[in-house]
Design a protein around this motif. Structure first.
Motif, short mmCIF file in Angstrom:
data_model
loop_
_atom_site.label_atom_id
_atom_site.label_comp_id
_atom_site.label_asym_id
_atom_site.label_seq_id
_atom_site.Cartn_x
_atom_site.Cartn_y
_atom_site.Cartn_z
N PHE A 45 -1.65 -13.36 -0.85
CA PHE A 45 -1.35 -12.90 0.52
C PHE A 45 -0.62 -11.55 0.52
N HIS A 46 0.16 -11.31 -0.51
CA HIS A 46 0.84 -10.02 -0.65
C HIS A 46 -0.20 -8.90 -0.82
N LYS A 47 -1.22 -9.18 -1.59
CA LYS A 47 -2.28 -8.18 -1.83
C LYS A 47 -3.07 -7.92 -0.55
N GLY A 49 -1.67 -7.41 2.12
CA GLY A 49 -0.83 -6.52 2.93
C GLY A 49 0.27 -7.23 3.70
N ILE A 50 0.40 -8.55 3.49
CA ILE A 50 1.48 -9.28 4.19
C ILE A 50 2.79 -9.05 3.44
N LYS A 51 3.82 -8.65 4.19
CA LYS A 51 5.14 -8.50 3.57
C LYS A 51 5.77 -9.89 3.49
N ILE A 52 6.39 -10.17 2.35
CA ILE A 52 6.90 -11.54 2.13
C ILE A 52 8.35 -11.53 1.65
N LEU A 134 9.38 -0.83 -0.03
CA LEU A 134 9.03 -0.49 -1.42
C LEU A 134 8.04 -1.50 -2.02
N GLY A 135 7.63 -2.46 -1.23
CA GLY A 135 6.66 -3.44 -1.71
C GLY A 135 7.27 -4.55 -2.56
#
Ligand code: GLU
Length: 376
Positions: A45-47, A49-52, A134-135
């Protein structure tokens, strides 16, 4: 609730992971396979584009295992020693797994004051937002090593909700060992019904939390803290879900429509400052007000000394206090302009008399309307 799965709309996600999921009570160690699968899911889900942000429990439980203190009743310092030992294992486990997906992590340990003191809240918010930009995936827990009973959250459900509110998350997922809210305790009441979605946190719904503390006992939360979390997050415009995360890959399951309870986000969230005031968990006192003042507050006016009947607690100027009606029902929460001691001296008097009584004044209102949020 609308038929669309709220998870499919998530852009900024807070995931709370309960101790019971991470910790194998038989071996006293981490459930590595489950955690690896969770990290694969987070990566997926991070890939997209969802920020977690992760809010993970488990430090005390893991520390107990590591220090050979399973099943013992622990003193506070020993519990804190377990937290300190377990926290390293916890962060290391996430870090190692997520690094395999080239995801950077960061550890943030918060105390109650970090979210309940406005300046510290703003500071924590700035750090979290820099990390997200910053991801990085921040991993949050309560700083159990220094928090003592009077000054601690004690449960990560409300900490996760305050975090979601702090960063303006749109979705909060509480991964638990129960698949949502029931009308009663499903272990003991055959007719307890599972609730799929909650549009409104009515008093009846909140009451269900009181009797339904049916988590496994490894963590500290229960249904009551989850419903308190739901109140905080939904009022902030953030959907919340309680789901059973015990099986591998709970996020993929949730995205596929796994059974859970969704709490609908308010469509008209208050502005950020008002959200912070209404979700404040550490009120230092209360003011009982008369009917005239209740009406004035309902009409958007400030709280004046004339309408206050009694004061309890030991609060300072700038602390949060509860405002109660004559039946002791909470009707609002606000930031006091005067300390408890000063308030005591001026209640029941006209605003114009404040300077005469105290020798100075901080304005005509005990609580200015900009610092006051009605409970419903
Ligand atoms: N902060 C505690 C820990 O990491 C857990 C609190 C909770 O169970 O919600 O062990």
């Amino acid at each position: 609730m609308e038929s669309l799965n709220p998870f499919t709309r998530a852009n900024l996600l807070v995931i709370k992971i309960g101790s019971a999921l991470l910790f194998d009570s038989v071996s006293g160690s981490l459930r590595s396979e489950w955690l690896n699968a969770l990290c694969d899911d987070i990566n997926k889900f991070h890939k997209q584009g969802i920020k977690i942000v992760l809010v993970s429990s488990g430090a005390i439980a893991l520390g107990r295992g590591r220090l050979g203190l399973l099943g013992e009743k622990l003193s506070l310092p020993k519990k804190q020693a377990c937290a300190a030992t377990g926290q390293v294992l916890l962060t290391q486990a996430y870090e190692t797994q997520l690094a395999q997906h080239d995801i950077q992590t960061a550890q943030i340990l918060l105390t109650l004051q970090d979210t309940e003191n406005r300046r510290r809240w703003l500071n924590a918010r700035a750090t979290l937002s820099a990390l997200l930009d910053l991801g990085v995936i921040p991993i949050i827990n309560e700083n159990d090593t220094v928090a003592t009973d009077e000054i601690r959250y004690g449960d990560n459900d409300r900490l996760a909700a305050r975090t979601a509110q702090m960063i303006g998350a749109d979705t909060l997922i509480l991964l638990s060992d129960i698949d949502g809210l029931y009308t009663g305790d499903p272990r003991h009441e055959a007719d307890a019904r599972h609730l799929k979605s909650i549009e409104d946190l009515t008093p009846d719904i909140i009451a269900m939390g009181g009797k339904a503390n049916f988590e496994s006992g490894v963590g500290s939360g229960g249904m009551a803290t989850k419903l308190a979390a739901a109140q905080i997050s939904t009022q902030a415009g953030c959907y919340m879900c309680i789901m059973d995360g015990q099986k591998n890959s709970p996020l993929s399951r949730l995205s596929g429509g796994e059974r859970c309870t969704w709490f609908k986000a308010s469509q008209n969230p208050k502005d950020a400052r008002r959200q912070w005031i209404s979700g404040h968990l550490d009120a230092k006192g209360s003011l009982v007000i008369d009917e005239g003042a209740v009406t004035a507050l309902c009409n958007g006016k400030s709280l004046l000394a004339a309408g206050v009947v009694s004061v309890t607690g030991a609060f300072a100027k700038g602390d949060t206090v509860k405002i109660l009606d004559s039946e002791n029902q909470e009707i609002a929460q606000g930031i006091a302009s005067y300390s408890a001691e000063e308030t005591q001296k001026i209640i029941g008097t006209k605003s114009s008399q404040i300077t005469e009584i105290l020798g100075y004044d901080y304005g005509a209102a005990l609580i200015h309307r900009d610092n006051l949020v009605m409970s419903q």
